[in-house]
Scaffold this motif. Structure first.
Motif, short mmCIF file in Angstrom:
data_model
loop_
_atom_site.label_atom_id
_atom_site.label_comp_id
_atom_site.label_asym_id
_atom_site.label_seq_id
_atom_site.Cartn_x
_atom_site.Cartn_y
_atom_site.Cartn_z
N VAL A 128 8.22 -7.74 -4.51
CA VAL A 128 9.60 -8.29 -4.10
C VAL A 128 9.62 -9.72 -4.64
CG1 VAL A 128 11.06 -9.18 -2.20
CG2 VAL A 128 9.62 -6.95 -2.15
N LEU A 129 10.44 -9.83 -5.45
CA LEU A 129 11.04 -11.45 -6.27
C LEU A 129 12.01 -11.85 -5.49
CD1 LEU A 129 11.16 -10.33 -10.18
CD2 LEU A 129 9.58 -11.50 -8.90
N LEU A 164 3.71 -4.24 1.61
CA LEU A 164 4.96 -3.70 1.00
C LEU A 164 4.52 -2.31 0.85
CD1 LEU A 164 5.50 -6.15 -2.01
CD2 LEU A 164 7.17 -5.69 0.03
N TYR A 165 3.60 -1.65 1.12
CA TYR A 165 3.14 -0.23 1.07
C TYR A 165 3.20 0.29 2.43
CZ TYR A 165 2.94 0.02 -3.70
OH TYR A 165 3.61 0.08 -5.20
N ALA A 166 3.68 -0.42 3.58
CA ALA A 166 3.96 0.22 5.04
C ALA A 166 4.59 1.50 4.72
CB ALA A 166 4.32 -0.77 5.85
N ASP A 167 4.12 2.52 5.67
CA ASP A 167 5.02 3.69 5.70
C ASP A 167 5.31 3.62 7.18
OD1 ASP A 167 5.81 6.21 6.15
OD2 ASP A 167 4.07 7.43 5.26
N VAL A 168 6.64 3.55 7.52
CA VAL A 168 7.03 3.48 8.75
C VAL A 168 8.02 4.71 9.27
CG1 VAL A 168 7.04 0.98 8.87
CG2 VAL A 168 9.12 2.07 8.01
N ARG A 169 7.71 5.83 8.68
CA ARG A 169 8.67 7.24 8.94
C ARG A 169 8.21 7.72 10.11
NH1 ARG A 169 7.31 10.06 3.24
NH2 ARG A 169 5.50 9.15 3.86
N LYS A 170 7.17 7.57 10.65
CA LYS A 170 6.76 8.03 11.84
C LYS A 170 6.25 7.43 12.81
CE LYS A 170 4.57 12.66 10.48
NZ LYS A 170 3.48 13.25 10.25
N GLY A 171 6.84 7.28 14.01
CA GLY A 171 6.35 6.54 15.28
C GLY A 171 6.84 4.85 15.08
N ARG A 172 6.00 4.15 15.71
CA ARG A 172 6.37 2.65 15.56
C ARG A 172 5.33 1.84 15.18
NH1 ARG A 172 7.27 1.22 21.77
NH2 ARG A 172 5.60 2.39 21.63
N ARG A 173 4.30 2.59 14.60
CA ARG A 173 3.16 1.91 14.04
C ARG A 173 2.86 2.08 12.75
NH1 ARG A 173 -1.68 3.21 17.33
NH2 ARG A 173 -1.16 1.23 18.50
N PRO A 174 3.34 1.00 11.63
CA PRO A 174 2.94 1.42 10.29
C PRO A 174 1.66 1.83 9.84
CG PRO A 174 3.97 -0.85 10.83
CD PRO A 174 3.32 -0.34 11.96
N SER A 175 1.84 2.72 8.84
CA SER A 175 0.40 3.21 8.20
C SER A 175 0.43 2.32 6.86
CB SER A 175 0.64 4.59 7.83
OG SER A 175 -0.42 5.07 6.82
N TRP A 176 -0.86 2.03 6.56
CA TRP A 176 -1.17 1.07 5.43
C TRP A 176 -2.06 2.03 4.44
CZ3 TRP A 176 1.92 -2.56 6.59
CH2 TRP A 176 2.00 -3.23 7.90
N THR A 193 17.24 -11.73 -4.55
CA THR A 193 16.08 -10.79 -4.06
C THR A 193 16.11 -9.48 -4.41
OG1 THR A 193 15.88 -11.90 -1.93
CG2 THR A 193 14.72 -10.02 -2.05
N ILE A 194 14.96 -9.26 -5.36
CA ILE A 194 15.04 -8.21 -6.09
C ILE A 194 13.78 -7.07 -5.72
CG2 ILE A 194 14.83 -6.90 -8.47
CD1 ILE A 194 17.22 -8.32 -8.28
N VAL A 195 13.82 -5.89 -5.65
CA VAL A 195 12.55 -5.06 -5.54
C VAL A 195 12.26 -4.39 -6.96
CG1 VAL A 195 11.59 -2.94 -4.07
CG2 VAL A 195 13.05 -4.48 -3.03
N LEU A 196 11.15 -4.78 -7.28
CA LEU A 196 10.72 -4.32 -8.58
C LEU A 196 9.43 -3.37 -8.23
CD1 LEU A 196 10.50 -4.34 -11.54
CD2 LEU A 196 9.00 -6.37 -11.19
N ASP A 197 9.81 -1.91 -8.37
CA ASP A 197 8.62 -0.85 -8.33
C ASP A 197 8.25 -0.40 -9.84
OD1 ASP A 197 8.36 -0.39 -5.50
OD2 ASP A 197 10.29 0.58 -5.51
N VAL A 198 6.86 -0.62 -9.85
CA VAL A 198 6.41 -0.06 -11.30
C VAL A 198 5.61 1.22 -11.06
CG1 VAL A 198 4.81 -0.75 -13.32
CG2 VAL A 198 6.45 -2.42 -12.24
N PRO A 199 6.24 2.32 -11.24
CA PRO A 199 5.46 3.65 -11.01
C PRO A 199 4.31 3.75 -11.66
CG PRO A 199 7.24 3.98 -12.41
CD PRO A 199 7.43 2.53 -11.96
N ALA A 200 3.54 4.64 -11.60
CA ALA A 200 2.39 5.06 -12.06
C ALA A 200 2.54 5.27 -13.61
CB ALA A 200 1.63 6.45 -11.72
N VAL A 201 1.61 4.89 -14.60
CA VAL A 201 1.93 4.99 -16.02
C VAL A 201 2.52 6.39 -16.55
CG1 VAL A 201 0.74 5.08 -18.32
CG2 VAL A 201 0.18 3.09 -16.82
#
Length: 152
Positions: free
Chosen positions: A4-5, A81-93, A140-148
């Motif tokens: 995140v820039l 930045l890699y929190a997964d909040v799709r399920k429940g209320r507790r982020p997964s890391w 504010t910019i979100v920069l995602d650089v995927p796997a090669v």
């Protein structure tokens, strides 16, 4: 690698009451690392940070990059930045790379920016950091650089 820039007038990181990194006008780069990241993602991320035209036009016209305006970059590790909040209320890391993997890659982003001629300050990896950001814009910019293998 996810970054995140934010364009800033100034920014600083304080750890235990001590300023460990500070910049004037430039960018704050909150950098998150995932399991598949490596040198290719570092190079692409640093190249994008240095080259994105996020600053107002100069006399010659056209938006300018942090390099062109002589700005600085504050690089701060940000596993959340890699929190997964799709399920429940507790982020997964689970998607965030562990510290021994992430730390050298975040450090490598800062070093690659320095090698490109950008002034760089950093936070302290793994520390409880107070980050003060004086936004400029806001931009504010979100920069995602995927796997090669998936880079276009």
């Amino acid at each position: 690698m996810r970054t995140v820039l934010q364009r800033v007038s100034s920014a600083q990181v304080v750890v235990d009451g001590e300023v460990v990194g500070a910049i004037g006008p430039g960018l704050v780069a909150l950098v998150g690392v995932t399991h598949d990241d490596g040198p290719a993602e570092v190079a692409t991320t640093a190249r994008k940070i240095a080259g994105l035209r996020l600053f107002p036009p100069g006399d010659e016209g056209g938006e300018r990059s942090v390099l062109e305006v002589g700005g600085e970059v504050l690089v701060v590790s940000q596993f959340t930045l890699y929190a997964d909040v799709r399920k429940g209320r507790r982020p997964s890391w689970n998607a965030a790379a562990p510290g021994p993997v992430a730390e050298p890659l975040v450090h490598a982003v800062a070093e690659a920016l320095r090698a490109d001629g950008v002034g760089v300050a950093t936070g302290r990896f793994g520390a409880d950091m107070e980050v003060t950001i004086v936004g400029d814009g806001p931009v504010t910019i979100v920069l995602d650089v995927p796997a090669v293998g998936s880079l276009a």
